[in-house]
Motif scaffolding. Sequence first.
Motif, PDB file in Angstrom:
ATOM      1  N   GLY A   1      10.141  71.005  50.204  1.00  0.00           N
ATOM      2  CA  GLY A   1      10.391  69.758  50.840  1.00  0.00           C
ATOM      3  C   GLY A   1       9.540  68.874  51.163  1.00  0.00           C
TER       4      GLY A   1
ATOM      5  N   GLY B   1       9.501  65.344  52.567  1.00  0.00           N
ATOM      6  CA  GLY B   1      10.034  65.196  53.872  1.00  0.00           C
ATOM      7  C   GLY B   1       8.899  64.752  55.109  1.00  0.00           C
ATOM      8  N   ASN B   2       9.404  64.629  56.247  1.00  0.00           N
ATOM      9  CA  ASN B   2       8.260  64.233  57.157  1.00  0.00           C
ATOM     10  C   ASN B   2       7.092  65.244  57.524  1.00  0.00           C
ATOM     11  OD1 ASN B   2       9.381  61.952  58.519  1.00  0.00           O
ATOM     12  ND2 ASN B   2      11.124  63.020  58.870  1.00  0.00           N
ATOM     13  N   ILE B   3       7.386  66.620  57.429  1.00  0.00           N
ATOM     14  CA  ILE B   3       6.552  67.388  57.945  1.00  0.00           C
ATOM     15  C   ILE B   3       5.585  67.303  56.588  1.00  0.00           C
ATOM     16  CG2 ILE B   3       5.742  70.008  58.182  1.00  0.00           C
ATOM     17  CD1 ILE B   3       8.253  70.213  59.777  1.00  0.00           C
TER      18      ILE B   3
ATOM     19  N   GLU C   1      10.836  69.766  45.461  1.00  0.00           N
ATOM     20  CA  GLU C   1      11.992  68.838  46.009  1.00  0.00           C
ATOM     21  C   GLU C   1      13.272  69.303  45.717  1.00  0.00           C
ATOM     22  OE1 GLU C   1      13.274  67.159  48.575  1.00  0.00           O
ATOM     23  OE2 GLU C   1      11.576  67.062  49.856  1.00  0.00           O
ATOM     24  N   ILE C   2      14.312  68.678  46.230  1.00  0.00           N
ATOM     25  CA  ILE C   2      15.584  68.937  45.736  1.00  0.00           C
ATOM     26  C   ILE C   2      16.133  67.331  44.962  1.00  0.00           C
ATOM     27  CG2 ILE C   2      16.870  70.178  47.409  1.00  0.00           C
ATOM     28  CD1 ILE C   2      17.729  67.945  49.079  1.00  0.00           C
TER      29      ILE C   2
ATOM     30  N   VAL D   1       8.886  74.441  53.621  1.00  0.00           N
ATOM     31  CA  VAL D   1       9.028  73.564  54.874  1.00  0.00           C
ATOM     32  C   VAL D   1      10.542  73.131  54.477  1.00  0.00           C
ATOM     33  CG1 VAL D   1       8.623  71.309  55.843  1.00  0.00           C
ATOM     34  CG2 VAL D   1       6.931  72.936  54.920  1.00  0.00           C
ATOM     35  N   GLY D   2      10.848  72.877  53.356  1.00  0.00           N
ATOM     36  CA  GLY D   2      12.303  72.254  53.065  1.00  0.00           C
ATOM     37  C   GLY D   2      13.355  73.008  53.527  1.00  0.00           C
ATOM     38  N   SER D   3      14.300  72.627  54.401  1.00  0.00           N
ATOM     39  CA  SER D   3      15.390  73.160  54.933  1.00  0.00           C
ATOM     40  C   SER D   3      16.519  72.097  55.544  1.00  0.00           C
ATOM     41  CB  SER D   3      14.822  74.183  56.076  1.00  0.00           C
ATOM     42  OG  SER D   3      15.988  74.730  56.572  1.00  0.00           O
TER      43      SER D   3
ATOM     44  N   GLN E   1      14.905  80.782  47.040  1.00  0.00           N
ATOM     45  CA  GLN E   1      13.409  80.887  46.700  1.00  0.00           C
ATOM     46  C   GLN E   1      12.791  81.981  46.869  1.00  0.00           C
ATOM     47  OE1 GLN E   1      12.162  77.466  49.549  1.00  0.00           O
ATOM     48  NE2 GLN E   1      13.313  75.957  48.523  1.00  0.00           N
TER      49      GLN E   1
ATOM     50  N   VAL F   1       8.353  77.595  57.463  1.00  0.00           N
ATOM     51  CA  VAL F   1       8.485  76.429  58.516  1.00  0.00           C
ATOM     52  C   VAL F   1      10.050  76.058  58.807  1.00  0.00           C
ATOM     53  CG1 VAL F   1       7.908  74.402  59.175  1.00  0.00           C
ATOM     54  CG2 VAL F   1       6.120  75.664  58.132  1.00  0.00           C
ATOM     55  N   GLY F   2      10.611  75.929  57.615  1.00  0.00           N
ATOM     56  CA  GLY F   2      12.096  75.443  57.788  1.00  0.00           C
ATOM     57  C   GLY F   2      12.994  76.403  58.760  1.00  0.00           C
ATOM     58  N   ASN F   3      13.485  75.554  59.774  1.00  0.00           N
ATOM     59  CA  ASN F   3      14.206  76.453  60.370  1.00  0.00           C
ATOM     60  C   ASN F   3      15.813  76.948  59.876  1.00  0.00           C
ATOM     61  OD1 ASN F   3      12.722  76.725  62.653  1.00  0.00           O
ATOM     62  ND2 ASN F   3      12.975  74.380  63.185  1.00  0.00           N
TER      63      ASN F   3
ATOM     64  N   LEU G   1       3.139  76.536  66.458  1.00  0.00           N
ATOM     65  CA  LEU G   1       3.582  75.125  67.075  1.00  0.00           C
ATOM     66  C   LEU G   1       3.812  75.436  68.480  1.00  0.00           C
ATOM     67  CD1 LEU G   1       3.648  72.190  67.166  1.00  0.00           C
ATOM     68  CD2 LEU G   1       5.883  72.352  66.399  1.00  0.00           C
TER      69      LEU G   1
ATOM     70  N   SER H   1      11.334  63.483  65.138  1.00  0.00           N
ATOM     71  CA  SER H   1      10.771  64.806  65.346  1.00  0.00           C
ATOM     72  C   SER H   1       9.281  64.827  65.367  1.00  0.00           C
ATOM     73  CB  SER H   1      11.567  65.896  64.456  1.00  0.00           C
ATOM     74  OG  SER H   1      11.040  65.592  63.206  1.00  0.00           O
ATOM     75  N   SER H   2       8.876  65.969  65.918  1.00  0.00           N
ATOM     76  CA  SER H   2       7.331  66.391  65.784  1.00  0.00           C
ATOM     77  C   SER H   2       6.818  66.951  64.757  1.00  0.00           C
ATOM     78  CB  SER H   2       7.341  67.593  67.192  1.00  0.00           C
ATOM     79  OG  SER H   2       8.151  68.241  66.952  1.00  0.00           O
TER      80      SER H   2
HETATM   81  P1  NDP Z   1      11.179  67.564  58.213  1.00  0.00           P
HETATM   82  O1  NDP Z   1      10.098  67.738  57.381  1.00  0.00           O
HETATM   83  O2  NDP Z   1      10.868  67.075  59.696  1.00  0.00           O
HETATM   84  O3  NDP Z   1      11.554  69.335  58.563  1.00  0.00           O
HETATM   85  C1  NDP Z   1      11.607  70.294  57.836  1.00  0.00           C
HETATM   86  C2  NDP Z   1      12.203  71.762  58.253  1.00  0.00           C
HETATM   87  O4  NDP Z   1      10.816  72.072  59.434  1.00  0.00           O
HETATM   88  C3  NDP Z   1      13.477  71.574  59.023  1.00  0.00           C
HETATM   89  O5  NDP Z   1      14.066  72.753  59.116  1.00  0.00           O
HETATM   90  C4  NDP Z   1      12.766  71.758  60.554  1.00  0.00           C
HETATM   91  O6  NDP Z   1      13.633  72.066  61.495  1.00  0.00           O
HETATM   92  C5  NDP Z   1      11.452  72.482  60.421  1.00  0.00           C
HETATM   93  N1  NDP Z   1      10.563  72.322  61.831  1.00  0.00           N
HETATM   94  C6  NDP Z   1       9.837  73.274  62.126  1.00  0.00           C
HETATM   95  N2  NDP Z   1       9.308  72.844  63.384  1.00  0.00           N
HETATM   96  C7  NDP Z   1       9.479  71.601  63.332  1.00  0.00           C
HETATM   97  C8  NDP Z   1       9.076  70.526  64.446  1.00  0.00           C
HETATM   98  N3  NDP Z   1       8.369  70.758  65.092  1.00  0.00           N
HETATM   99  N4  NDP Z   1       9.397  69.304  64.189  1.00  0.00           N
HETATM  100  C9  NDP Z   1      10.407  68.941  63.097  1.00  0.00           C
HETATM  101  N5  NDP Z   1      10.962  69.844  62.426  1.00  0.00           N
HETATM  102  C10 NDP Z   1      10.335  71.229  62.267  1.00  0.00           C
HETATM  103  O7  NDP Z   1      12.326  67.457  57.454  1.00  0.00           O
HETATM  104  P2  NDP Z   1      12.983  66.225  56.655  1.00  0.00           P
HETATM  105  O8  NDP Z   1      14.377  66.195  56.812  1.00  0.00           O
HETATM  106  O9  NDP Z   1      12.245  64.855  56.791  1.00  0.00           O
HETATM  107  O10 NDP Z   1      12.539  66.919  55.145  1.00  0.00           O
HETATM  108  C11 NDP Z   1      13.019  67.985  54.827  1.00  0.00           C
HETATM  109  C12 NDP Z   1      12.777  67.962  53.286  1.00  0.00           C
HETATM  110  O11 NDP Z   1      13.622  69.127  52.501  1.00  0.00           O
HETATM  111  C13 NDP Z   1      13.531  66.791  52.691  1.00  0.00           C
HETATM  112  O12 NDP Z   1      12.557  65.957  51.677  1.00  0.00           O
HETATM  113  C14 NDP Z   1      14.430  67.279  51.685  1.00  0.00           C
HETATM  114  O13 NDP Z   1      15.058  66.955  50.613  1.00  0.00           O
HETATM  115  C15 NDP Z   1      14.215  68.686  51.321  1.00  0.00           C
HETATM  116  N6  NDP Z   1      15.310  69.802  51.401  1.00  0.00           N
HETATM  117  C16 NDP Z   1      15.168  70.645  50.676  1.00  0.00           C
HETATM  118  C17 NDP Z   1      15.926  71.745  50.786  1.00  0.00           C
HETATM  119  C18 NDP Z   1      15.833  72.827  49.462  1.00  0.00           C
HETATM  120  O14 NDP Z   1      14.654  73.249  49.218  1.00  0.00           O
HETATM  121  N7  NDP Z   1      16.938  73.317  49.056  1.00  0.00           N
HETATM  122  C19 NDP Z   1      17.088  71.802  51.203  1.00  0.00           C
HETATM  123  C20 NDP Z   1      17.200  70.581  52.063  1.00  0.00           C
HETATM  124  C21 NDP Z   1      16.303  69.636  52.208  1.00  0.00           C
HETATM  125  P3  NDP Z   1      14.801  71.389  62.420  1.00  0.00           P
HETATM  126  O15 NDP Z   1      15.728  70.992  61.735  1.00  0.00           O
HETATM  127  O16 NDP Z   1      15.561  72.541  63.457  1.00  0.00           O
HETATM  128  O17 NDP Z   1      13.864  70.646  63.527  1.00  0.00           O
END
Ligand code: NDP
Length: 326
Positions: free
Chosen positions: A11, A14-16, A42-43, A87-89, A112, A129-131, A158, A236-237
């Motif tokens: 991921g 993504g933001n994290i 990444e996907i 992280v990606g989820s 994975q 980290v991904g939830n 966290l 998000s945080s």
């Molecule tokens: P983030 O990077 O913000 O978050 C990623 C994961 O971390 C989420 O599951 C989120 O859970 C979790 N998380 C844990 N603690 C925190 C926190 N304090 N604040 C926010 N999130 C937290 O998500 P984005 O959507 O920006 O990025 C995800 C990336 O993952 C994208 O680039 C996407 O393409 C990729 N992805 C990969 C997948 C794969 O590997 N197959 C599947 C789907 C997406 P929560 O949602 O509960 O906040």
Amino acid sequence: MNEPIRVAVTGAAGNIGYALLFRLASGSCFGPDQPIILQLLEIPPGMGALEGVVMELRDAAFPLLHGIVASDDPNVAFKDLDAAFLVGSRPRSKDMDRADLIKINGPIFTGQGKALNDNAKPTVKVLVVGNPCNTNALIASHAAPNIPNTQFHAMTRLDENRAKGQIAKKLGLSPGQVGNLAIWGNHSNTMFPDFYHAKADGKDVVTAVGEAWGQGEFMKTVSTRGKAIIVARGASSAASAASAAIDHMRTWWDGTAEGEFSSMAIYSNGEYGVPAGIIFSFPVTVKDGRASIVEGLVHNDYAKSKIAATAAELSQEREAVADLLG
Ligand code: NDP
């Protein structure tokens, strides 16, 4: 200078990921003498954005960054890994409850886990980290029989940092003066931030803050902090989550200081009456890359009921994904 280590981030666009990568490359996690090769997953729809992130990483000219691999294939991104941040989820949407989220994300972590099994070093340190991170870590571990289950952790740092921040604010101290603050259980609002065993400036936190504040405002603030930040910021945080991921991995890599413990969600073998076979956050000490659960902490009835509730939630999550644990 050491040989470079290989570190994966999933991921990564993504933001994290965006908040995490630059700190990894700067040496904040593995230290100023440890070069790294970043292996980013990444996907396919995220690969364009990832290309931009890679351009920025190159533009930052980090001396410790000895290579970057960017791929949508986990068998490429997980090759010869020393450490991984999963992280990606799929994020939870408005109409989804926790059970839906678990069902959707479970298969990602089976894939994975298998790719880690086939490609990473068996000593790899995997931080999920991904939830829902505890159960995702359990799924990945089951899919990786050649990697010991001690090598799969989920992040509750966290929650620990948030709890320390609230206690420090209440007592007019800096967060570094608050220690031994254990998070018990799931990274969800059932987790128990154990203020009873925490110390502030060497003294018992519970005496300083009072039990009523601990059970009331403190518990509520810590368990709802993620939502409060989304309301305040409109996003998000991610930065504090990335910072906590760095803290967790650095503690795993370097160890804990004498007399101090930290919170890590690790495989339960039945300690403190927690069911065996779930990934549960415990207070741990770390030495030579191995986390050991702190023994001998005594809980009152309030703490016991909180720990039982969060353990029950994780047992239910395990039930929900039983078909993936084969
Ligand atoms: P983030 O990077 O913000 O978050 C990623 C994961 O971390 C989420 O599951 C989120 O859970 C979790 N998380 C844990 N603690 C925190 C926190 N304090 N604040 C926010 N999130 C937290 O998500 P984005 O959507 O920006 O990025 C995800 C990336 O993952 C994208 O680039 C996407 O393409 C990729 N992805 C990969 C997948 C794969 O590997 N197959 C599947 C789907 C997406 P929560 O949602 O509960 O906040």
